[in-house]
Motif scaffolding. Sequence first.
Motif: not given
Length: 152
Positions: A1-5, A109-113, A138-141, A146-152
């Motif tokens: 689920m998306p949590t932030d954008d 645009w970027s979003a965190i899931s 230009y978008g990135t997800a 574990d609290g660290i954002d890793a690029v998909l």
Amino acid sequence: MPTDDIATLAIYSDHLSAAAVTAALGVEPTSIHEIGDARRRSRSRRAGSHSPTQYTHSLWEHTVRGDPAHAGVADAAGSTSIRLLVDVFREKQEQLEKLRADYELRLWWSAISSSTQAPFVFDAELIRGLAIIGCDLYGTAYLEADGIDAVL
């Protein structure tokens, strides 16, 4: 689920001012720099390498962050920030078109899931709104792990 954008309309020029963008749009930027403004120096790990000390282009940015706590059902798919940005510029199509002749416009645009199968949804109404802005997106997800954002 998306949590932030987060979404940003960025307007660049290598010869015109960013202040002129504010005057043309009647929208205050969230950040700005002009050609020749001092730039923070970054230290490179390679000896003798550094970034220029002055900007060689102007940049006008308007950034909006999605607020998951206030997202509606339609916005629960990681597009809250873009919807808010479209709302700011919905009535500015003519002004944006004039700027396009002399400036480069980009939508970032970027979003965190929290899930590897996050449903980022851009419905038809949002796509029509993006067409009004009329620039490349230009978008990135990112995957929140574990609290660290890793690029998909």
